[in-house]
Scaffold this motif. Structure first.
Motif, PDB file in Angstrom:
ATOM      1  N   ASN A 158       0.841  -1.198   0.000  1.00  0.00           N
ATOM      2  CA  ASN A 158       0.000   0.000   0.000  1.00  0.00           C
ATOM      3  C   ASN A 158       0.882   1.257   0.000  1.00  0.00           C
ATOM      4  OD1 ASN A 158      -1.884   2.009   0.367  1.00  0.00           O
ATOM      5  ND2 ASN A 158      -2.855   1.094   2.146  1.00  0.00           N
ATOM      6  N   PRO A 159       0.824   2.064  -1.052  1.00  0.00           N
ATOM      7  CA  PRO A 159       1.657   3.278  -1.100  1.00  0.00           C
ATOM      8  C   PRO A 159       1.175   4.366  -0.126  1.00  0.00           C
ATOM      9  CG  PRO A 159       0.240   3.173  -3.030  1.00  0.00           C
ATOM     10  CD  PRO A 159       0.042   1.882  -2.270  1.00  0.00           C
ATOM     11  N   PHE A 160      -0.032   4.233   0.399  1.00  0.00           N
ATOM     12  CA  PHE A 160      -0.594   5.201   1.345  1.00  0.00           C
ATOM     13  C   PHE A 160      -0.827   4.491   2.676  1.00  0.00           C
ATOM     14  CE2 PHE A 160      -2.008   6.331  -2.942  1.00  0.00           C
ATOM     15  CZ  PHE A 160      -1.444   7.591  -3.065  1.00  0.00           C
ATOM     16  N   LYS A 161       0.260   4.270   3.427  1.00  0.00           N
ATOM     17  CA  LYS A 161       0.192   3.492   4.671  1.00  0.00           C
ATOM     18  C   LYS A 161      -0.883   4.027   5.612  1.00  0.00           C
ATOM     19  CE  LYS A 161       3.638   0.698   3.868  1.00  0.00           C
ATOM     20  NZ  LYS A 161       3.393   0.193   2.566  1.00  0.00           N
ATOM     21  N   GLY A 162      -1.712   3.104   6.109  1.00  0.00           N
ATOM     22  CA  GLY A 162      -2.742   3.460   7.070  1.00  0.00           C
ATOM     23  C   GLY A 162      -3.962   4.117   6.460  1.00  0.00           C
ATOM     24  N   GLN A 163      -4.078   4.061   5.144  1.00  0.00           N
ATOM     25  CA  GLN A 163      -5.223   4.667   4.463  1.00  0.00           C
ATOM     26  C   GLN A 163      -5.814   3.674   3.459  1.00  0.00           C
ATOM     27  OE1 GLN A 163      -3.731   8.234   2.603  1.00  0.00           O
ATOM     28  NE2 GLN A 163      -3.790   9.382   4.515  1.00  0.00           N
ATOM     29  N   LEU A 164      -7.119   3.811   3.247  1.00  0.00           N
ATOM     30  CA  LEU A 164      -7.820   3.060   2.216  1.00  0.00           C
ATOM     31  C   LEU A 164      -8.710   4.018   1.445  1.00  0.00           C
ATOM     32  CD1 LEU A 164      -9.050  -0.103   4.200  1.00  0.00           C
ATOM     33  CD2 LEU A 164      -7.157   0.016   2.562  1.00  0.00           C
ATOM     34  N   PHE A 165      -8.828   3.782   0.155  1.00  0.00           N
ATOM     35  CA  PHE A 165      -9.658   4.615  -0.714  1.00  0.00           C
ATOM     36  C   PHE A 165     -10.554   3.699  -1.539  1.00  0.00           C
ATOM     37  CE2 PHE A 165      -5.663   6.655   0.157  1.00  0.00           C
ATOM     38  CZ  PHE A 165      -6.040   7.916   0.555  1.00  0.00           C
ATOM     39  N   ASN A 166     -11.796   4.084  -1.726  1.00  0.00           N
ATOM     40  CA  ASN A 166     -12.680   3.226  -2.514  1.00  0.00           C
ATOM     41  C   ASN A 166     -12.959   3.805  -3.898  1.00  0.00           C
ATOM     42  OD1 ASN A 166     -14.503   5.239  -1.552  1.00  0.00           O
ATOM     43  ND2 ASN A 166     -16.184   3.865  -2.047  1.00  0.00           N
ATOM     44  N   GLU A 167     -12.331   4.924  -4.221  1.00  0.00           N
ATOM     45  CA  GLU A 167     -12.434   5.489  -5.564  1.00  0.00           C
ATOM     46  C   GLU A 167     -11.199   6.337  -5.833  1.00  0.00           C
ATOM     47  OE1 GLU A 167     -15.878   7.982  -5.766  1.00  0.00           O
ATOM     48  OE2 GLU A 167     -15.194   9.291  -4.171  1.00  0.00           O
ATOM     49  N   PRO A 168     -10.796   6.470  -7.108  1.00  0.00           N
ATOM     50  CA  PRO A 168      -9.626   7.289  -7.432  1.00  0.00           C
ATOM     51  C   PRO A 168      -9.808   8.727  -6.941  1.00  0.00           C
ATOM     52  CG  PRO A 168     -10.312   6.002  -9.334  1.00  0.00           C
ATOM     53  CD  PRO A 168     -11.383   5.844  -8.289  1.00  0.00           C
ATOM     54  N   ASN A 169      -8.773   9.274  -6.357  1.00  0.00           N
ATOM     55  CA  ASN A 169      -8.773  10.650  -5.845  1.00  0.00           C
ATOM     56  C   ASN A 169      -9.819  10.866  -4.745  1.00  0.00           C
ATOM     57  OD1 ASN A 169      -6.728  11.459  -7.753  1.00  0.00           O
ATOM     58  ND2 ASN A 169      -8.352  11.483  -9.289  1.00  0.00           N
ATOM     59  N   GLY A 170     -10.263   9.781  -4.118  1.00  0.00           N
ATOM     60  CA  GLY A 170     -11.265   9.872  -3.056  1.00  0.00           C
ATOM     61  C   GLY A 170     -10.630  10.192  -1.713  1.00  0.00           C
ATOM     62  N   THR A 171     -11.466  10.189  -0.695  1.00  0.00           N
ATOM     63  CA  THR A 171     -10.981  10.451   0.654  1.00  0.00           C
ATOM     64  C   THR A 171     -10.675   9.125   1.359  1.00  0.00           C
ATOM     65  OG1 THR A 171     -13.234  10.454   1.518  1.00  0.00           O
ATOM     66  CG2 THR A 171     -12.313  12.586   0.868  1.00  0.00           C
ATOM     67  N   ASP A 172      -9.848   9.210   2.373  1.00  0.00           N
ATOM     68  CA  ASP A 172      -9.476   8.039   3.163  1.00  0.00           C
ATOM     69  C   ASP A 172     -10.701   7.523   3.906  1.00  0.00           C
ATOM     70  OD1 ASP A 172      -8.238   6.152   4.803  1.00  0.00           O
ATOM     71  OD2 ASP A 172      -7.426   7.663   6.172  1.00  0.00           O
ATOM     72  N   VAL A 173     -11.080   6.277   3.665  1.00  0.00           N
ATOM     73  CA  VAL A 173     -12.245   5.699   4.336  1.00  0.00           C
ATOM     74  C   VAL A 173     -11.847   4.835   5.528  1.00  0.00           C
ATOM     75  CG1 VAL A 173     -13.755   5.802   2.314  1.00  0.00           C
ATOM     76  CG2 VAL A 173     -12.332   3.762   2.685  1.00  0.00           C
ATOM     77  N   TYR A 174     -10.545   4.651   5.744  1.00  0.00           N
ATOM     78  CA  TYR A 174     -10.059   3.833   6.855  1.00  0.00           C
ATOM     79  C   TYR A 174     -10.047   4.606   8.176  1.00  0.00           C
ATOM     80  CZ  TYR A 174      -7.050   0.451   9.295  1.00  0.00           C
ATOM     81  OH  TYR A 174      -6.539  -0.469  10.175  1.00  0.00           O
ATOM     82  N   GLN A 175      -9.795   5.893   8.090  1.00  0.00           N
ATOM     83  CA  GLN A 175      -9.692   6.715   9.300  1.00  0.00           C
ATOM     84  C   GLN A 175     -10.998   6.694  10.092  1.00  0.00           C
ATOM     85  OE1 GLN A 175      -8.520  10.758   8.597  1.00  0.00           O
ATOM     86  NE2 GLN A 175      -8.703  11.321  10.737  1.00  0.00           N
ATOM     87  N   GLY A 176     -10.902   6.336  11.363  1.00  0.00           N
ATOM     88  CA  GLY A 176     -12.064   6.377  12.237  1.00  0.00           C
ATOM     89  C   GLY A 176     -12.909   5.119  12.260  1.00  0.00           C
ATOM     90  N   ILE A 177     -12.583   4.138  11.423  1.00  0.00           N
ATOM     91  CA  ILE A 177     -13.389   2.910  11.416  1.00  0.00           C
ATOM     92  C   ILE A 177     -13.092   2.090  12.677  1.00  0.00           C
ATOM     93  CG2 ILE A 177     -11.706   1.618  10.051  1.00  0.00           C
ATOM     94  CD1 ILE A 177     -14.051   0.090   8.806  1.00  0.00           C
ATOM     95  N   HIS A 178     -14.139   1.551  13.256  1.00  0.00           N
ATOM     96  CA  HIS A 178     -13.977   0.655  14.405  1.00  0.00           C
ATOM     97  C   HIS A 178     -14.113  -0.768  13.883  1.00  0.00           C
ATOM     98  CE1 HIS A 178     -14.202  -0.975  18.431  1.00  0.00           C
ATOM     99  NE2 HIS A 178     -15.216  -1.720  17.995  1.00  0.00           N
ATOM    100  N   ILE A 179     -13.075  -1.565  14.075  1.00  0.00           N
ATOM    101  CA  ILE A 179     -13.085  -2.951  13.603  1.00  0.00           C
ATOM    102  C   ILE A 179     -13.262  -3.862  14.812  1.00  0.00           C
ATOM    103  CG2 ILE A 179     -11.801  -4.744  12.389  1.00  0.00           C
ATOM    104  CD1 ILE A 179     -10.297  -2.434  10.946  1.00  0.00           C
ATOM    105  N   ASP A 180     -14.352  -4.602  14.809  1.00  0.00           N
ATOM    106  CA  ASP A 180     -14.651  -5.488  15.928  1.00  0.00           C
ATOM    107  C   ASP A 180     -13.905  -6.812  15.849  1.00  0.00           C
ATOM    108  OD1 ASP A 180     -16.869  -3.976  17.362  1.00  0.00           O
ATOM    109  OD2 ASP A 180     -17.611  -4.011  15.301  1.00  0.00           O
TER     110      ASP A 180
END
Length: 96
Positions: free
Chosen positions: A49-71
């Protein structure tokens, strides 16, 4: 919300679940305490992952990983645990 696959090649599965979590919590009608997430959680911090600690679900989108609670993550993401969650059966030996 569940992404049962792992590995960077399954990036979209985990980013789609993270995006769904963001949509539900930002709508204000689903508090995070009412959302159960199961994600293997090996993509955001993958060496690929070239953007460590981040996930994006569309090109040029916002980080969707930040703030997610994983049970449930890693080896806790199993078919048996998924069924136990659906049935309301506590999962043994699981850290809170």
């Amino acid at each position: 919300l569940i992404a049962g696959s792992n590995g960077y090649y399954n990036y979209r599965h985990q980013s789609d679940i993270a995006h769904s979590y963001q949509i539900l919590t930002k709508m204000g009608t689903f508090p995070s305490s009412n959302i159960i997430t199961m994600i293997y959680d090996d993509v955001a911090w993958s060496d690929s992952n070239p953007f460590k600690g981040q996930l994006f679900n569309e090109p040029n989108g916002t980080d969707v990983y930040q703030g997610i609670h994983i049970d449930y993550k890693g080896n806790d993401v199993t078919a048996d645990n998924f069924l136990s969650v659906l049935k309301g059966i506590p999962i043994e030996n699981r850290p809170e």
